[in-house]
Design a protein around this motif. Structure first.
Motif, mmCIF file in Angstrom:
data_model
loop_
_atom_site.group_PDB
_atom_site.id
_atom_site.type_symbol
_atom_site.label_atom_id
_atom_site.label_comp_id
_atom_site.label_asym_id
_atom_site.label_seq_id
_atom_site.Cartn_x
_atom_site.Cartn_y
_atom_site.Cartn_z
ATOM 1 N N VAL A 62 4.583 36.383 -4.929
ATOM 2 C CA VAL A 62 3.364 36.281 -5.378
ATOM 3 C C VAL A 62 2.498 37.428 -4.653
ATOM 4 N N PRO A 63 2.018 38.348 -5.269
ATOM 5 C CA PRO A 63 1.214 39.174 -4.469
ATOM 6 C C PRO A 63 0.041 38.475 -3.958
ATOM 7 N N LYS A 64 -0.668 38.888 -2.797
ATOM 8 C CA LYS A 64 -1.590 38.561 -2.124
ATOM 9 C C LYS A 64 -2.865 38.120 -3.043
ATOM 10 N N LEU A 65 -3.222 39.100 -3.655
ATOM 11 C CA LEU A 65 -4.535 39.067 -4.508
ATOM 12 C C LEU A 65 -4.250 38.146 -5.608
ATOM 13 N N PRO A 66 -3.260 37.926 -6.431
ATOM 14 C CA PRO A 66 -3.279 36.698 -7.501
ATOM 15 C C PRO A 66 -3.058 35.268 -6.691
ATOM 16 N N PHE A 67 -2.526 35.202 -5.706
ATOM 17 C CA PHE A 67 -2.557 34.080 -4.744
ATOM 18 C C PHE A 67 -3.989 33.629 -4.305
ATOM 19 N N LEU A 68 -4.828 34.355 -3.798
ATOM 20 C CA LEU A 68 -6.007 34.301 -3.517
ATOM 21 C C LEU A 68 -6.999 33.961 -4.765
ATOM 22 N N GLY A 69 -6.802 34.630 -5.698
ATOM 23 C CA GLY A 69 -7.368 34.240 -7.109
ATOM 24 C C GLY A 69 -6.992 32.926 -7.571
ATOM 25 N N ALA A 70 -5.710 32.484 -7.272
ATOM 26 C CA ALA A 70 -5.346 31.017 -7.688
ATOM 27 C C ALA A 70 -6.121 29.983 -6.781
ATOM 28 N N GLN A 71 -6.233 30.190 -5.590
ATOM 29 C CA GLN A 71 -6.763 29.412 -4.554
ATOM 30 C C GLN A 71 -8.411 29.391 -5.001
ATOM 31 N N ALA A 72 -8.840 30.270 -5.470
ATOM 32 C CA ALA A 72 -10.347 30.480 -5.897
ATOM 33 C C ALA A 72 -10.436 29.397 -7.124
ATOM 34 N N ILE A 219 -12.183 27.419 0.035
ATOM 35 C CA ILE A 219 -13.410 26.505 0.487
ATOM 36 C C ILE A 219 -14.763 27.385 -0.048
ATOM 37 N N GLY A 220 -14.856 28.839 -0.152
ATOM 38 C CA GLY A 220 -16.030 29.489 -0.625
ATOM 39 C C GLY A 220 -16.110 28.991 -1.959
ATOM 40 N N PRO A 221 -15.343 29.342 -2.943
ATOM 41 C CA PRO A 221 -15.871 28.822 -4.506
ATOM 42 C C PRO A 221 -16.077 27.220 -4.446
ATOM 43 N N LEU A 222 -15.332 26.458 -3.603
ATOM 44 C CA LEU A 222 -15.843 24.959 -3.846
ATOM 45 C C LEU A 222 -16.936 24.891 -3.268
ATOM 46 N N VAL A 223 -17.304 25.260 -2.052
ATOM 47 C CA VAL A 223 -18.752 25.128 -1.673
ATOM 48 C C VAL A 223 -19.824 25.444 -2.800
ATOM 49 N N TRP A 241 -5.319 27.372 -19.883
ATOM 50 C CA TRP A 241 -4.426 28.160 -19.592
ATOM 51 C C TRP A 241 -4.587 28.852 -18.233
ATOM 52 N N MET A 242 -5.872 28.932 -18.049
ATOM 53 C CA MET A 242 -6.248 29.586 -16.580
ATOM 54 C C MET A 242 -5.778 28.606 -15.447
ATOM 55 N N LEU A 243 -6.156 27.353 -15.670
ATOM 56 C CA LEU A 243 -5.676 26.348 -14.678
ATOM 57 C C LEU A 243 -4.188 26.465 -14.408
ATOM 58 N N ALA A 244 -3.422 26.533 -15.730
ATOM 59 C CA ALA A 244 -1.963 26.670 -15.466
ATOM 60 C C ALA A 244 -1.494 27.713 -14.636
ATOM 61 N N LEU A 245 -2.109 29.119 -14.851
ATOM 62 C CA LEU A 245 -1.815 30.062 -14.137
ATOM 63 C C LEU A 245 -2.028 29.924 -12.632
ATOM 64 N N ALA A 246 -3.440 29.231 -12.293
ATOM 65 C CA ALA A 246 -3.680 28.991 -10.853
ATOM 66 C C ALA A 246 -2.528 27.763 -10.300
ATOM 67 N N TYR A 247 -2.345 26.752 -10.980
ATOM 68 C CA TYR A 247 -1.297 26.075 -10.564
ATOM 69 C C TYR A 247 0.041 26.485 -9.907
ATOM 70 N N ALA A 248 0.488 27.594 -11.090
ATOM 71 C CA ALA A 248 1.803 28.165 -10.936
ATOM 72 C C ALA A 248 1.826 29.207 -9.817
#
Length: 355
Positions: A62-72, A219-223, A241-248
């Motif tokens: 998983v590339p770094k940017l999509p992983f950070l997007g999933a965390q966000a 943490i940034g988006p969470l706060v 569908w967006m949550l499913a992508l983030a979980y994956a």
């Protein structure tokens, strides 16, 4: 007599085919977990599929940017469930939360000391690998202090995977046998609401990374999202569908770190490392059970709060299982900060004590 030639190297499958197999396996496993009533089925399915393909020799990551997007996005998901009560929780039970965190850190240090003294893993690898959280930070710092980053990463993500699996099992037992929905949308999923949530995700992740906050992309988006949600200025809204992508994205990132090379390098130490990991989880589970007699919280909330690592995966399970998200996130965030501050000092102390 001439020696036998080495076996021919098998070329890896084309990346597109690898992704196709990973996706198909993830869908099947997620559907099975969902039918069995496990919370966070869309996290467990991709994670186990990633582990299987990673060990089998998959080369995709998983590339770094999509992983950070999933965390966000996970940060925004949690923000929808967290409000100002998290501040009240910290003020009311802050001392006990700190005690929970210190017990987890002390237990992890004891495990690392034992593994280092019995020479199960080389050098200071066991000391860094046993740190209860901040996996990416521990891997990065471990290499600077002479530890093997591959083995540290294996120990860290083995613990994350075990925590996710054990937490999901506990949640399944506590919630009951009702089949879990594959993915439920969060809030009103109108175009403007979703666009606002994505803006919070982007800005929050950027600020978290710029300010070098631990797990800042989440943490940034969470706060920011929790502040907006608690004051009724905005509501976090995410379609299914967006949550499913983030979980994956989270599940694949953890799973694909289990490569054939790291498994081969740790095969002799694997039983000991796995036993130590499960022992640490059991110890934290016993502490969680004790907390239910001290605080007015249920066992699931206490178990998720004391779980040693995997902030994003624990947050997903907490939201999906109806646990007290405020308490869980307060303890987990405090633990993450304590580990970031004390992890290098504890690892160096273990290395000196065992030497």
């Amino acid at each position: 007599m001439k020696p036998f030639p080495p076996p021919p190297h098998r070329a890896a499958l084309h990346p597109v085919l690898q992704w196709g197999i990973l996706l198909a396996a993830s869908v099947l496993l997620s559907a099975g977990f969902s039918a069995a009533g496990f919370p966070a089925a869309l996290l467990l399915g991709p994670m186990l599929a990633g582990i299987g393909l990673g060990v089998a020799g998959a080369t995709v990551r998983v590339p770094k940017l999509p992983f950070l997007g999933a965390q966000a996005l996970i940060g925004c998901l949690v923000a929808h469930a967290v409000n100002a009560s998290i501040v009240r929780t910290l003020l009311a039970d802050g001392w006990l939360m700190l005690a929970v965190v210190l017990v987890t850190v002390a237990a992890s240090a004891a495990v690392g000391l034992v593994l280092t003294r019995i020479r199960l893993l080389p050098g200071t690898t066991a000391a860094w690998g046993s740190s209860p959280g901040a996996a990416s930070a521990m891997v990065a710092m471990a290499e600077e202090f002479g530890a093997d980053p591959r083995l540290v990463a294996f120990m860290q993500y083995l613990r994350v995977a075990c925590v996710a699996l054990s937490a999901s099992v506990v949640a399944r037992l506590c919630v009951g046998g009702t089949p879990a929905p594959v993915a439920a949308p969060v809030g009103e999923t109108g175009l403007l609401a979703v666009a606002g949530t994505l803006a919070v995700a982007v800005v929050g992740a950027w600020l978290g990374r710029v300010l070098r906050i631990p797990a800042g992309a989440m943490i940034g988006p969470l706060v920011i999202g929790a502040a907006l949600h608690a004051t009724d200025l905005a509501s976090m809204s995410l379609p299914a569908w967006m949550l499913a992508l983030a979980y994956a994205g989270i599940g694949w990132t953890v799973g694909l770190r289990f490569t054939r090379a790291t498994v081969r390098a740790t095969v002799s130490a694997l039983p000991g490392v796995l036993a130590a990991t499960l022992g640490l989880i059991a110890l934290c589970g016993a502490w969680a059970w004790g907390l239910t007699f001290i605080l007015p919280i249920d066992l699931l909330t206490a178990f998720l709060a004391t779980s040693p690592g995997g902030l994003d995966s624990v947050a997903i399970i907490a939201v999906g299982s109806g646990a007290d998200v405020s308490f869980v996130l307060a303890v987990q965030t405090l633990r993450l900060l304590v580990v970031i501050l004390t992890g290098p000092l504890v690892a160096k102390w273990i290395a000196r004590s065992a030497g």
